[in-house]
Design an enzyme around this catalytic site. Structure first.
Site, mmCIF file in Angstrom:
data_model
loop_
_atom_site.group_PDB
_atom_site.id
_atom_site.type_symbol
_atom_site.label_atom_id
_atom_site.label_comp_id
_atom_site.label_asym_id
_atom_site.label_seq_id
_atom_site.Cartn_x
_atom_site.Cartn_y
_atom_site.Cartn_z
ATOM 1 N N ARG A 60 -14.190 -7.692 0.237
ATOM 2 C CA ARG A 60 -13.540 -7.443 1.244
ATOM 3 C C ARG A 60 -12.955 -5.971 0.987
ATOM 4 O O ARG A 60 -12.433 -5.656 0.094
ATOM 5 C CB ARG A 60 -12.333 -8.440 1.684
ATOM 6 C CG ARG A 60 -11.410 -8.073 2.661
ATOM 7 C CD ARG A 60 -10.059 -7.298 2.531
ATOM 8 N NE ARG A 60 -9.332 -7.169 3.481
ATOM 9 C CZ ARG A 60 -8.367 -6.395 3.451
ATOM 10 N NH1 ARG A 60 -8.119 -5.588 2.406
ATOM 11 N NH2 ARG A 60 -7.595 -6.239 4.700
ATOM 12 N N GLY B 282 -10.347 -3.194 3.341
ATOM 13 C CA GLY B 282 -9.370 -3.024 4.305
ATOM 14 C C GLY B 282 -9.367 -1.603 4.903
ATOM 15 O O GLY B 282 -10.492 -1.100 5.197
ATOM 16 N N ASP B 283 -8.544 -1.265 5.919
ATOM 17 C CA ASP B 283 -8.285 -0.076 6.570
ATOM 18 C C ASP B 283 -8.086 1.091 5.526
ATOM 19 O O ASP B 283 -8.419 2.234 6.167
ATOM 20 C CB ASP B 283 -7.161 -0.177 7.550
ATOM 21 C CG ASP B 283 -5.855 -0.353 6.827
ATOM 22 O OD1 ASP B 283 -5.846 -1.129 5.948
ATOM 23 O OD2 ASP B 283 -4.982 0.253 7.419
ATOM 24 N N THR C 140 -0.147 1.223 6.528
ATOM 25 C CA THR C 140 -0.168 0.103 5.672
ATOM 26 C C THR C 140 0.080 -1.107 6.693
ATOM 27 O O THR C 140 0.775 -1.018 7.825
ATOM 28 C CB THR C 140 1.104 0.115 4.918
ATOM 29 O OG1 THR C 140 1.191 -1.085 4.099
ATOM 30 C CG2 THR C 140 2.294 0.356 5.370
ATOM 31 N N GLY C 141 -0.349 -2.035 6.324
ATOM 32 C CA GLY C 141 -0.652 -3.340 7.155
ATOM 33 C C GLY C 141 -1.673 -4.244 6.879
ATOM 34 O O GLY C 141 -2.502 -4.101 6.189
ATOM 35 N N THR D 210 0.764 -1.110 -0.081
ATOM 36 C CA THR D 210 -0.032 -0.034 -0.047
ATOM 37 C C THR D 210 0.779 1.326 -0.131
ATOM 38 O O THR D 210 1.957 1.411 0.444
ATOM 39 C CB THR D 210 -0.861 -0.061 1.188
ATOM 40 O OG1 THR D 210 -1.769 -1.220 1.139
ATOM 41 C CG2 THR D 210 -1.494 1.296 1.414
ATOM 42 N N GLY E 214 -4.991 -4.877 7.470
ATOM 43 C CA GLY E 214 -6.174 -3.784 7.515
ATOM 44 C C GLY E 214 -6.874 -4.302 8.601
ATOM 45 O O GLY E 214 -7.660 -3.214 9.186
#
Ligand code: ASP
Length: 317
Positions: A210, A212-213, A233-234, A182, A236
């Site tokens: 889906r 994510g964050d 980033t990671g 990301t 989510g």
């Protein structure tokens, strides 16, 4: 000099970027990959710095930096985004203006070349904060943003990662190479305003719509002139549950913590839940910080004081 700038040399502007976090170790990157990632981060720093150096807004700078990374196939955003389980690319992005706390976000968009630009259109040209799926695509066309075929985002390397994931069901939902790609940027401009932007393809093999964050305001992206601007980033799911970006801003605002302390504490809380990744942060005072609980994070920062750093590994300064 420590990462935090001293108050007495407050820079006129700051810019911090990331291109993902994860198992980024010296022996895992080929020289070509390393050079490609480095060139991408340098180009993004230049794009954002140019805006800020000319007195432009933090909002324009973070968009400019992220657009460069969206076009670069080394990163999991725009071109080079990871594939869904069905072999398509569904892109998420968000942008937030710390001066007004206006925000825009898109999830599951499929045809806009620069998803961050679409997020900005949502913020500025719609009464909403977040649009998703076919509706977001339709809004993008109506706004006259550059459209591309979904195949434009695809790269052979991302196809390989999807195949590898499908061949090994033990890999689960986590990125097959344990690396998030990301991209994001945070900036402070000459007027002391901050902004944040983040853009992603999400996780390899994602399905069922889906999200994510990244496009969730307060999780992967947040900006508030009263505290700071954050891009994450990671993994989510864990960043959503921790409310990472807003939580960092809240600690800075209400507890008076330094950016580094707040970011470290929140990344530790995220890790305690099982979430790996990292964040970049800047504030209206010109402080900059990053924090990650993975071996490395692709990252860079620059300021009007002339500092300019691109780093990959945990032990890089
Ligand atoms: N945070 C992103 C997501 O969960 C993935 C990433 O950082 O690469 O969608």
């Amino acid at each position: 000099m420590p990462l935090s700038a001293h108050a007495q040399d407050k820079p006129r502007w700051t810019l911090v970027i990331h291109g993902g976090a994860g198992i980024i170790e010296k022996d895992k990157l080929t020289p070509e990959q390393e050079a490609g990632v480095r060139a991408g981060l340098e180009a993004a720093l230049t794009a954002g710095s140019t805006v800020l150096d000319q007195g432009g807004a933090a909002l324009d700078a973070v968009e400019a930096a992220v657009r460069v990374l969206e076009d670069d196939p080394h990163f999991n955003a725009g071109r080079g985004a990871v594939f869904t389980w069905d072999g398509r690319n569904e892109l998420d992005a968000a942008i937030m203006d710390g001066a007004t706390r206006k925000a825009g976000a898109v999830a599951g968009t499929t045809m806009t070349r620069h998803p961050v630009a679409l997020a900005r259109k949502v913020m500025e040209e719609s009464p909403h904060v977040m649009l998703s799926g076919p509706g977001a695509d339709q809004f993008s066309r109506e706004q006259g943003l550059e459209q591309v075929d979904n195949g434009w985002f695809a790269t052979p390397e991302r196809r390989r990662q999807l195949e590898k994931m499908k061949a090994n069901d033990k890999l689960g939902w986590f990125d097959v190479d344990l690396k998030y790609g990301t991209v994001g940027a945070v900036a402070m401009d000459a007027n002391g305003h901050v902004a944040a932007a983040t853009s992603t393809g999400g996780l390899t093999g994602k399905r069922w719509g889906r999200i994510g964050d990244t496009p969730l305001i307060g999780a992967g992206t947040y900006a508030d002139d009263r505290s700071c601007a954050v891009s994450a980033t990671g993994a989510g799911e864990f960043f959503i549950r921790t409310g990472v970006a807003h939580e960092i801003c809240a600690r800075v605002r209400f507890k008076g913590e330094s950016l580094k302390t707040a970011a470290d504490v929140v990344m530790a809380e995220t890790k305690a839940l099982g979430g790996t990744g990292g964040v970049i942060v800047t504030d209206p005072g010109g402080e900059m910080a990053w924090s990650f609980n993975t071996p490395g994070m692709y990252r860079g920062r620059a300021s009007s004081n002339g500092e300019r750093i691109v780093a990959f590994y945990g032990d890089d300064k």
